[in-house]
Design an enzyme around this catalytic site. Structure first.
Site, PDB file in Angstrom:
ATOM      1  N   VAL A  25       0.969  -1.056   0.182  1.00  0.00           N
ATOM      2  CA  VAL A  25      -0.065  -0.076   0.471  1.00  0.00           C
ATOM      3  C   VAL A  25       0.966   1.342  -0.421  1.00  0.00           C
ATOM      4  O   VAL A  25       0.974   2.315  -0.350  1.00  0.00           O
ATOM      5  CB  VAL A  25      -1.003   0.137   1.243  1.00  0.00           C
ATOM      6  CG1 VAL A  25      -2.049   1.323   1.625  1.00  0.00           C
ATOM      7  CG2 VAL A  25      -2.155  -1.145   1.192  1.00  0.00           C
ATOM      8  N   VAL A  41       2.000   2.266  -2.970  1.00  0.00           N
ATOM      9  CA  VAL A  41       0.848   2.072  -4.507  1.00  0.00           C
ATOM     10  C   VAL A  41       1.158   3.829  -4.290  1.00  0.00           C
ATOM     11  O   VAL A  41       0.757   4.127  -5.325  1.00  0.00           O
ATOM     12  CB  VAL A  41      -0.058   1.131  -4.286  1.00  0.00           C
ATOM     13  CG1 VAL A  41      -0.966   1.987  -4.998  1.00  0.00           C
ATOM     14  CG2 VAL A  41       0.598  -0.493  -5.031  1.00  0.00           C
ATOM     15  N   GLU A  42       1.250   4.177  -3.100  1.00  0.00           N
ATOM     16  CA  GLU A  42      -0.361   5.092  -2.565  1.00  0.00           C
ATOM     17  C   GLU A  42       0.893   5.775  -2.708  1.00  0.00           C
ATOM     18  O   GLU A  42       0.990   6.982  -2.994  1.00  0.00           O
ATOM     19  CB  GLU A  42      -0.613   5.219  -1.458  1.00  0.00           C
ATOM     20  CG  GLU A  42      -1.752   4.184  -0.801  1.00  0.00           C
ATOM     21  CD  GLU A  42      -2.889   4.559  -1.401  1.00  0.00           C
ATOM     22  OE1 GLU A  42      -2.776   6.339  -2.002  1.00  0.00           O
ATOM     23  OE2 GLU A  42      -3.795   4.226  -1.818  1.00  0.00           O
ATOM     24  N   SER A  43       2.138   6.206  -1.758  1.00  0.00           N
ATOM     25  CA  SER A  43       3.295   7.454  -2.603  1.00  0.00           C
ATOM     26  C   SER A  43       4.649   6.319  -2.618  1.00  0.00           C
ATOM     27  O   SER A  43       5.689   7.865  -2.825  1.00  0.00           O
ATOM     28  CB  SER A  43       3.753   8.051  -0.352  1.00  0.00           C
ATOM     29  OG  SER A  43       3.761   6.530   0.451  1.00  0.00           O
TER      30      SER A  43
END
Length: 185
Positions: free
Chosen positions: A86, A89-91
């Site tokens: 996560v 993917v997010e940052s």
């Protein structure tokens, strides 16, 4: 039933790994030429809880937070590899990341969501600037992801991961609307 849901939450990392692998091949190349996993990953038995971030192809920008990810994994019952993915993917592992929509930090927590999490957890000292702190951000993100797993539990790991990841990224109201009306996320 709660413990069953919690048990699924801690074993969903492998499912999310499989679910995201195709997308992450392109993301890994963009983030510095990281190689995707070489061997086929074997699913873990449901009784095995993975609280160590062990996905070998994750970039150093994410893995440098492994001790924090692992602590949040233990605290909130979310697979450490799932949390690491996560974050990728997010940052991309940038603790100072701010999205065009205003999401903050490694796990891209929206300020309003941060306030809601703090309120629900009884954290009176919350401030948006704390979302830039990796420990704080990963703790909030892991707690929130665990809530989405519980909320969108289907009894089947892959579908639960799909729904929880969609709710984490787009919001639980949008996921619920998608499930009831078919509106795209």
């Amino acid at each position: 039933e709660r413990s069953t849901r919690h048990g699924c939450c801690v074993t969903l990392g492998m499912r999310l790994t499989n679910w995201l692998t195709a997308s992450l091949v392109a993301a890994a190349a963009y983030l510095g030429g990281c190689s995707p996993p070489q061997p086929a990953m074997q699913p873990r038995p449901a009784s095995v809880v993975e609280h160590r971030a062990t996905t070998p192809w994750l970039p150093a920008s994410v893995m440098r937070y492994a001790p924090i990810i692992e602590a949040a994994s233990l605290r909130h019952g979310v697979d450490a590899n799932l949390l690491a993915i996560v974050i990728l993917v997010e940052s991309g592992g940038d603790s100072d990341a701010v999205s065009p929509a205003g999401a903050i930090g490694l796990m891209q927590v929206m300020p309003a969501t941060g306030h809601d999490i703090a309120s629900r957890r009884g954290i009176a000292s919350h401030a948006d600037r704390k979302l830039f702190d990796p420990i704080y951000n990963i703790d909030f993100g892991a707690w929130y992801f665990a809530q989405q797993v519980s909320r969108f539990w289907t009894g089947e790991a892959s579908a639960t991961v799909d729904r929880a990841a969609g709710a984490y990224n787009g919001g639980p109201a949008r996921m619920k609307r998608h499930l009831t009306t078919g509106v795209r996320l």
